[in-house]
Enzyme design. Structure first.
Site, mmCIF file in Angstrom:
data_model
loop_
_atom_site.group_PDB
_atom_site.id
_atom_site.type_symbol
_atom_site.label_atom_id
_atom_site.label_comp_id
_atom_site.label_asym_id
_atom_site.label_seq_id
_atom_site.Cartn_x
_atom_site.Cartn_y
_atom_site.Cartn_z
ATOM 1 N N VAL A 121 -9.029 -0.314 0.927
ATOM 2 C CA VAL A 121 -9.300 -1.111 2.126
ATOM 3 C C VAL A 121 -8.128 -2.011 2.482
ATOM 4 C CG1 VAL A 121 -10.784 -2.828 3.206
ATOM 5 C CG2 VAL A 121 -11.776 -1.017 1.827
ATOM 6 N N CYS A 122 -7.567 -2.679 1.459
ATOM 7 C CA CYS A 122 -6.425 -3.553 1.738
ATOM 8 C C CYS A 122 -5.335 -2.734 2.384
ATOM 9 C CB CYS A 122 -5.811 -4.135 0.479
ATOM 10 S SG CYS A 122 -6.987 -4.704 -0.684
ATOM 11 N N GLY A 123 -5.142 -1.527 1.857
ATOM 12 C CA GLY A 123 -4.109 -0.660 2.398
ATOM 13 C C GLY A 123 -4.297 -0.474 3.883
#
Lengths: 158, 174
Positions: free
Chosen positions: A45-47
């Protein structure tokens, strides 16, 4: 722990982005800053979240804003992550003392030892003008940040 | 709930019954593997709802993660200038692992475009601007990755489009 409120002065910090380079918030006086706390390098998700901000770096510059990512990962991890993902903005290592900056902004998760997925828009005087803490697994998108920057720039030119 | 901005208009690529009670908008990236997986699923949803569903595709290429994504999106818009948007759209999703420039030229001929014209269309300003404005509209609408869906203007965060559309149809029909 509650995130820093709108209208408060953002606490300054100086953190490494590479093994021999540090970035401090006060360097950005005169510019707006989009500060994106995220739990960890490499998690999917951070990506996605940072990938979206990466696409918008030049749009943000057009709004006199710089993006800074920040997580508790070590600096070598950040270097590998930033290279692999081709990020055009610095990601800072809130590693030692761990999470100190996240704590100052009220977005540290004691239990997991990572920061929240949180966004702060800080104006040219270093004042928090907008913030958002999203559920940790959900990518918040960029619409809120863009509206906040437009609001800041509109008030200034008014 | 984030809303679609701007609403669907004649500037969009639209498939299906223009008076359908449900409009599904996808923001997608031709090089994104999740969009590739969604492609046959969307086809299935379209067949299932037939005239009850209108499908719209908008570009959301993450160029830094996917080096071929912008050119692929431009290829569909260039094909769209000659009425072949959906043919190129389908071809690219069916050949996601081959999106080099030469591949795209090959596909343009395969779907019946004249290569010389297609090359010119690829650098048409309107084509480039359409991809950019789709991306910007996505950011405004709260798109946070791909694929992202909007059903009747509202962002859909779930993973069962058929169920969601069925529910909306039952509400619309009362």
């Amino acid at each position: 722990m509650a995130a820093l409120q709108t209208g408060t002065q953002a606490p300054d910090f100086c953190l490494p982005t590479t093994p021999d380079q540090k970035v401090s918030l006060s360097e950005f006086r005169g510019q707006n800053v989009v500060l994106a706390f995220y739990p960890a390098d490499w998690s999917p998700v951070c990506g996605d979240e940072l990938a979206l901000f990466n696409e918008l770096v030049s749009d943000f510059k057009g709004m006199n804003a710089e993006v800074i990512g920040i997580s508790v990962d070590g600096v070598w991890c950040h270097v590998a992550f930033a290279q692999e993902r081709k990020y055009h903005f610095p990601i800072l290592s809130d590693f030692e003392p761990k999470g100190a900056v996240a704590r100052n902004f009220g977005v540290y998760r004691e239990k997991e030892g990572v920061s929240e997925r949180a966004l702060f828009v800080i104006d040219r005087d270093g004042v928090v003008r907008w913030s958002y803490v999203s559920p940790i697994g959900i990518n918040p998108g960029a619409d809120g940040v863009i509206s906040a920057l437009e609001e800041i720039n509109k008030k200034r030119s008014a | 709930m984030a809303g679609l901005q701007p609403p669907v208009s004649e500037k969009d690529h639209i498939q299906g019954n223009e008076n359908a009670p449900v409009t599904l908008v996808e923001y997608g990236d031709y090089e994104c593997p999740y969009c590739g997986m969604a492609y046959p699923m969307i086809k299935k949803v379209q067949r299932h709802f037939a005239d009850d569903l209108r499908f719209v595709f908008r570009n959301f290429p993450l160029s830094e993660s996917h080096p071929h994504a912008v050119q692929a999106a431009e290829a569909t818009e260039a094909a769209g200038l000659r009425g072949k948007f959906w043919e190129m759209h389908d071809t690219l999703y069916e050949n996601q692992d081959a999106l080099e420039t030469d591949d795209i030229f090959l596909y343009s001929e395969r779907i019946g475009l004249k290569l010389d014209q297609f090359k010119k269309d690829l650098s048409n300003k309107d084509v480039i601007l359409k991809v950019q404005s789709d991306f910007k509209s996505g950011v405004r609408s709260g798109v946070n990755g791909t694929p992202n869906y909007f059903i009747n203007g509202f962002k859909y965060e779930g993973d069962n489009l058929t169920e969601a559309i069925t529910k909306i149809l039952s509400v619309v029909r009362g």
